[in-house]
Design a protein around this motif. Structure first.
Motif, PDB file in Angstrom:
ATOM      1  N   LYS A  78       0.765  -0.905  -0.211  1.00 31.96           N
ATOM      2  CA  LYS A  78      -0.323  -0.012   0.333  1.00 31.96           C
ATOM      3  C   LYS A  78       1.051   1.158  -0.157  1.00 31.96           C
ATOM      4  CE  LYS A  78      -2.288   0.168   3.401  1.00 31.96           C
ATOM      5  NZ  LYS A  78      -1.592   1.485   3.930  1.00 31.96           N
ATOM      6  N   SER A  79       1.640   1.381   0.790  1.00 36.28           N
ATOM      7  CA  SER A  79       2.724   2.786   1.030  1.00 36.28           C
ATOM      8  C   SER A  79       3.755   2.775  -0.660  1.00 36.28           C
ATOM      9  CB  SER A  79       3.695   2.126   1.555  1.00 36.28           C
ATOM     10  OG  SER A  79       4.535   0.934   1.078  1.00 36.28           O
ATOM     11  N   GLU A  80       3.030   2.094  -1.568  1.00 40.36           N
ATOM     12  CA  GLU A  80       4.608   2.000  -3.057  1.00 40.36           C
ATOM     13  C   GLU A  80       2.579   2.819  -3.577  1.00 40.36           C
ATOM     14  OE1 GLU A  80       6.764   2.537  -5.685  1.00 40.36           O
ATOM     15  OE2 GLU A  80       7.346   1.716  -3.026  1.00 40.36           O
ATOM     16  N   VAL A  81       2.002   2.062  -3.446  1.00 37.97           N
ATOM     17  CA  VAL A  81       1.203   2.365  -4.487  1.00 37.97           C
ATOM     18  C   VAL A  81       0.503   4.495  -3.793  1.00 37.97           C
ATOM     19  CG1 VAL A  81      -1.929   2.249  -4.318  1.00 37.97           C
ATOM     20  CG2 VAL A  81       0.090   0.470  -4.819  1.00 37.97           C
ATOM     21  N   SER A  82       0.775   3.935  -2.408  1.00 38.38           N
ATOM     22  CA  SER A  82       0.278   6.124  -2.100  1.00 38.38           C
ATOM     23  C   SER A  82       1.682   6.750  -2.443  1.00 38.38           C
ATOM     24  CB  SER A  82      -0.266   6.018  -0.529  1.00 38.38           C
ATOM     25  OG  SER A  82       1.416   5.569   0.242  1.00 38.38           O
ATOM     26  N   ARG A  83       2.338   6.570  -2.612  1.00 38.57           N
ATOM     27  CA  ARG A  83       3.975   7.032  -3.118  1.00 38.57           C
ATOM     28  C   ARG A  83       4.054   7.400  -4.728  1.00 38.57           C
ATOM     29  NH1 ARG A  83       8.288   6.934  -5.743  1.00 38.57           N
ATOM     30  NH2 ARG A  83       7.811   4.587  -6.493  1.00 38.57           N
ATOM     31  N   LEU A  84       3.719   6.358  -5.443  1.00 38.92           N
ATOM     32  CA  LEU A  84       3.223   6.358  -6.827  1.00 38.92           C
ATOM     33  C   LEU A  84       2.245   7.988  -7.108  1.00 38.92           C
ATOM     34  CD1 LEU A  84       3.175   2.673  -8.029  1.00 38.92           C
ATOM     35  CD2 LEU A  84       4.797   4.481  -8.754  1.00 38.92           C
ATOM     36  N   LEU A  85       0.701   7.469  -6.061  1.00 35.50           N
ATOM     37  CA  LEU A  85      -0.679   8.326  -5.987  1.00 35.50           C
ATOM     38  C   LEU A  85      -0.018  10.893  -6.171  1.00 35.50           C
ATOM     39  CD1 LEU A  85      -3.251   6.290  -4.403  1.00 35.50           C
ATOM     40  CD2 LEU A  85      -3.141   7.426  -7.317  1.00 35.50           C
ATOM     41  N   VAL A  86       1.284  10.032  -5.035  1.00 30.08           N
ATOM     42  CA  VAL A  86       1.294  11.409  -4.571  1.00 30.08           C
ATOM     43  C   VAL A  86       2.099  11.600  -6.106  1.00 30.08           C
ATOM     44  CG1 VAL A  86       3.268  12.512  -2.588  1.00 30.08           C
ATOM     45  CG2 VAL A  86       1.098  11.100  -2.264  1.00 30.08           C
ATOM     46  N   SER A  87       3.332  10.906  -6.278  1.00 28.39           N
ATOM     47  CA  SER A  87       4.189  11.553  -7.795  1.00 28.39           C
ATOM     48  C   SER A  87       3.145  11.758  -8.205  1.00 28.39           C
ATOM     49  CB  SER A  87       4.728  10.366  -7.833  1.00 28.39           C
ATOM     50  OG  SER A  87       4.057   9.479  -8.289  1.00 28.39           O
ATOM     51  N   TYR A  88       1.488  11.530  -8.643  1.00 30.14           N
ATOM     52  CA  TYR A  88       1.189  11.990 -10.189  1.00 30.14           C
ATOM     53  C   TYR A  88       0.041  12.531  -9.529  1.00 30.14           C
ATOM     54  CZ  TYR A  88       1.776   6.904 -11.246  1.00 30.14           C
ATOM     55  OH  TYR A  88       2.309   6.121 -11.829  1.00 30.14           O
ATOM     56  N   GLY A  89      -0.172  13.598  -7.961  1.00 26.75           N
ATOM     57  CA  GLY A  89      -0.683  15.825  -7.528  1.00 26.75           C
ATOM     58  C   GLY A  89      -1.235  15.048  -6.464  1.00 26.75           C
ATOM     59  N   ALA A  90      -1.210  13.425  -6.065  1.00 26.17           N
ATOM     60  CA  ALA A  90      -2.594  13.076  -5.034  1.00 26.17           C
ATOM     61  C   ALA A  90      -2.302  13.987  -3.353  1.00 26.17           C
ATOM     62  CB  ALA A  90      -3.182  11.858  -4.444  1.00 26.17           C
TER      63      ALA A  90
ATOM     64  N   GLN B  27      -1.045   0.152 -13.416  1.00 25.20           N
ATOM     65  CA  GLN B  27      -2.048  -0.734 -12.687  1.00 25.20           C
ATOM     66  C   GLN B  27      -2.734   0.696 -11.729  1.00 25.20           C
ATOM     67  OE1 GLN B  27      -3.628  -4.053 -10.633  1.00 25.20           O
ATOM     68  NE2 GLN B  27      -1.522  -4.887 -11.360  1.00 25.20           N
ATOM     69  N   VAL B  28      -1.442   1.698 -11.016  1.00 26.04           N
ATOM     70  CA  VAL B  28      -1.936   2.810 -10.525  1.00 26.04           C
ATOM     71  C   VAL B  28      -2.190   4.408 -11.006  1.00 26.04           C
ATOM     72  CG1 VAL B  28      -0.794   4.130  -8.392  1.00 26.04           C
ATOM     73  CG2 VAL B  28      -0.158   1.620  -9.169  1.00 26.04           C
TER      74      VAL B  28
END
Length: 202
Positions: free
Chosen positions: A14-26, A185-186
């Motif tokens: 989950k932490s890897e997914v959240s890191r990617l989402l932040v990099s996209y602008g979340a 996927q993310v």
């Protein structure tokens, strides 16, 4: 603003997914991080935990001895419930504060490990579940985090089942494979989230 609940079992990635989402602008609101903040030395949260579990859960420096507290609460469900009753309201209040600071067009991702267990899905516009098989979770916890297998199994057993998590998820990210299979996927999920945020803002 689109409010997204992000959850997944321990070791699911989950932490890897959240890191990617932040990099996209979340905008990320991390419940685990906040849970650590609300029991820092000098906080009312830490005082309440010490009152409930005794001074032996402190280190010599006066900080919370997490491994020691973990060994107590993950072995007994009622002790875990006691801890959650102290920490969860504090985390909720701080999360609401951070959310209110986000912009009207933002995608706000709440990273909440125990979203399923605590019946929190209705608080969000939609829920994203990071999914991995129990075998994969166990392997990551033992191999990557250095946990004893017995401790890893106890942590997993204290959480919702894979099926229970999938049942509350609007979008499920399969993270059973290698890291390079995760990013596309993310990115796809992010496109979906930004579209929904735009639709909501109309």
């Amino acid at each position: 603003m689109l409010k997204v609940g992000l959850t997944g079992g321990i070791g699911a990635g989950k932490s890897e997914v959240s890191r990617l989402l932040v990099s996209y602008g979340a905008v990320l609101i991390d419940a685990d991080k906040i849970a650590r903040e609300v029991v820092e030395p000098g906080t009312p949260g830490l005082a309440a935990v010490v009152e409930a579990f005794g001074p032996e859960i402190l280190t010599a420096e006066g900080t919370l001895d997490r491994p020691k507290l973990g060994s107590i609460v993950f072995a007994e469900a009622d002790r875990l419930a006691t801890l959650n009753a102290i920490v969860h309201p504090l985390v909720g209040a701080r999360s609401a504060e951070l959310e209110s600071a986000a912009g009207p067009d933002d995608v706000v991702v709440h990273d909440v490990p125990l979203l399923t267990e605590n019946g929190l899905a209705p608080l969000y516009d939609l829920v994203v579940v990071v999914d991995a098989s129990p075998e994969t979770q166990l392997d990551r916890l033992v191999r990557l985090r250095g946990m004893a297998e017995s401790e890893a199994r106890a942590r997993m057993a204290a959480q919702a089942t894979r099926e229970e998590r999938q049942a509350v998820g609007d979008l499920v990210i399969d993270n059973d494979g290698p890291l390079q299979a995760l990013e596309p996927q993310v990115r796809k999920v992010w496109a979906e989230l930004t579209q929904r945020a735009a639709d909501k803002g109309r």
